[in-house]
Structures are given as structure tokens and as C-alpha cells.
Design a protein around this motif. Structure first.
Motif: not given
Length: 290
Positions: A55-83
Motif C-alpha cells: 500500500m505504498s503512497k509513492d511511486r514504488t509500484a510504478e517504478i517496478v512496472r517500469q522495470m518490468q518493461l525495461e527488463y522483459p527477459e527478467s522474472p520481475i514480479i509485482l505483488l500487492s499486499q493490501d490487507r
């Protein structure tokens, strides 16, 4: 192929274990990119690199998604724990969703050495090892390599003081077998009041099950010394988490208080060194001898 090994023997050699890297993150936009780059550029690729956004309030998730696009061959996974808000439920969520044989766990400000995954595999080549941890180098402090040697010696000293009865994991640089996590996951303390060291808690639960923790000096991670920016009062509360964790497990071994003594003794000298280093690195380079 070795002249003493037949083709049949070679086929029986088990492949190295798959290593997952789990990174809990809350408002880590300033450090998550460098953390992921280090996790990507490994001598042996990680099976998966999981960032669990809490539940980050900054650009953490956005930066991870950008990294997924920059390194498509790398197994970067973004999960959300919002409970739930907190490190422990976020850590647990990531470990529960990881699919590797070995579950690595680092912080969002960790910067792994390029051979970290490879060293983790070597540490777990011994089937009797259920968890492993190593030293850290503080990348935003001066005399980094000297600091790494000092950190390594301090951790080796702790093992001797505890007579090798307790081996403590370090949350910024640790890994455990999936089977070990499954053995303790239901017992690990939730610590709703946020009073304990969650990595020490895991270590004590592993000890209760007689699951071996290995200290592996070659398993090195970089981390920030930003804890030194805490006020003396906040820093004291952080250090005394050791005591509260021991009490929760009814552990009374006096030698285990040594880390508290070390952390208290280095606070003011290290804080001064960090301040000087910050000022020096912030100054623009002089030109023309001026």
C-alpha cells in the motif's frame, strides 16, 4: 567431464536449487530501482524477483512496472499486499507466493553483490542447511570494504559468544528452504505491536525446530545506513527490539545481548562518519585546482 565420472553419474547430479528473491516494499521509490538492478544483474539468474508492495503512497509500484518493461527477459514480479500494513504480513505474503526451492529475503534498500544468487546456491548445496545469512556492506558510508570486514567479524564473534547454539538471520540478507518456511510459517510471531526483530523471531522459530542456519561469509549484500538518521530515542527503541524478541521466546542467554552493546556503542561515531560522508559526496567536484 571428469575422467572418473560416467555419463550416468553426470545425469544423477541434481541441478542447483532455484532461488526466489522476495522484497517487501513500502514507500521505497528512492531505492527500489537500484535494488532491482542489482537483483537482475546476477552471475546466476534468480528464479524470480518478487516485489511485494504494501500500500505504498509513492511511486514504488510504478517504478517496478517500469522495470518490468525495461527488463522483459527478467522474472520481475509485482505483488500487492493490501490487507494489512506492516513488514511481517508483507514478508509472509511474498514468501507464501514464491515458487523457488530457496526463498531469499532482502530489503528494498538492499543492493546484492553480483554473485549473491550463486553464493546462496552454494550455501544450500549442503542438504543439512535450512537457512543461510551473510554480512552486509554499507554502501552509503565511507570505508565500505573495511566496514564489510568489520561486519563479518562482528557476526562471527556473535556465533562464538552464543557457542554456536543460536545462528541469527539478518533480514537484509537471508534465505531459507521452502520446507523450512512451511515448517515455521504458522508459528512465526505476527508482532502486531511492532516491538520485535522479525528476522530474530524467524531464527528462534527455526532453532525450536532444530533447523540449521548457516552463516555464509561469501553471501554479501549492500544496504543503506539510513537507520543512523533516526533520533537517539528511536534508535534505542530499534536496538532494544532484541530484548523484546528474546523475552517473547523466553530466551535468557546473556551472551545474546552482545549485539545491543555493539549497536549502542557505534551509533554516535557512525552517525558522525555518515554525516561527513554525506557532505563530502554532495559537494560538486572542483575544477582547475580551485
Amino acid at each position: 567431464m571428469s575422467p572418473h565420472r560416467s555419463p550416468q553419474d553426470a545425469m544423477l547430479v541434481a541441478p542447483p536449487p532455484a532461488v526466489s528473491v522476495v522484497i517487501p516494499a513500502y514507500n521505497e521509490e528512492s531505492v527500489i530501482r537500484q535494488c532491482l538492478i542489482a537483483a537482475v544483474y546476477q552471475s546466476v539468474p534468480a528464479h524470480e524477483i518478487i516485489v511485494v508492495d504494501n500500500m505504498s503512497k509513492d511511486r514504488t509500484a510504478e517504478i517496478v512496472r517500469q522495470m518490468q518493461l525495461e527488463y522483459p527477459e527478467s522474472p520481475i514480479i509485482l505483488l500487492s499486499q493490501d490487507r494489512e500494513q506492516g513488514l511481517i504480513p508483507t514478508r509472509n505474503f511474498g514468501l507464501d507466493h514464491a515458487t523457488g526451492d530457496i526463498l531469499g529475503r532482502i530489503d528494498a534498500d538492499s543492493v546484492l553483490e553480483p554473485d549473491w544468487v550463486e553464493q546462496v546456491q552454494e550455501a544450500f548445496a549442503d542438504e543439512s542447511v535450512h537457512a543461510a545469512t551473510g554480512p552486509v556492506v554499507y554502501y552509503d558510508m565511507p570505508l565500505r570494504r573495511f566496514g564489510l570486514k568489520a561486519d563479518d567479524r562482528m557476526r562471527q564473534l556473535m556465533l562464538r559468544l552464543a557457542k554456536h547454539q543460536y545462528h541469527f538471520l539478518f533480514g537484509s540478507n537471508m534465505a531459507l528452504r521452502r520446507s523450512a518456511w512451511e515448517a515455521i510459517r504458522a508459528e512465526s510471531c505476527r508482532d502486531e505491536r511492532d516491538e520485535m526483530h522479525e528476522d530474530i523471531d524467524l531464527s528462534l522459530h527455526l532453532a525450536e525446530h532444530e533447523l540449521r542456519i548457516q552463516y555464509w561469509p561469501q553471501m554479501v549484500s549492500g544496504m543503506s545506513a539510513r537507520r543512523l538518521e533516526d533520533s537517539p530515542r528511536d534508535y534505542r527503541y530499534y536496538v532494544t527490539r532484541f530484548d523484546r524478541t528474546y523475552k517473547a521466546h523466553n530466551v535468557k542467554k546473556m551472551a545474546l545481548k552482545a549485539p545491543m552493546v555493539v549497536f549502542f556503542s557505534v551509533y554516535f561515531p557512525a552517525k558522525l562518519l555518515r554525516a561527513i560522508h554525506t557532505v563530502n559526496t554532495a559537494q560538486p567536484a572542483r575544477r582547475g585546482g580551485q
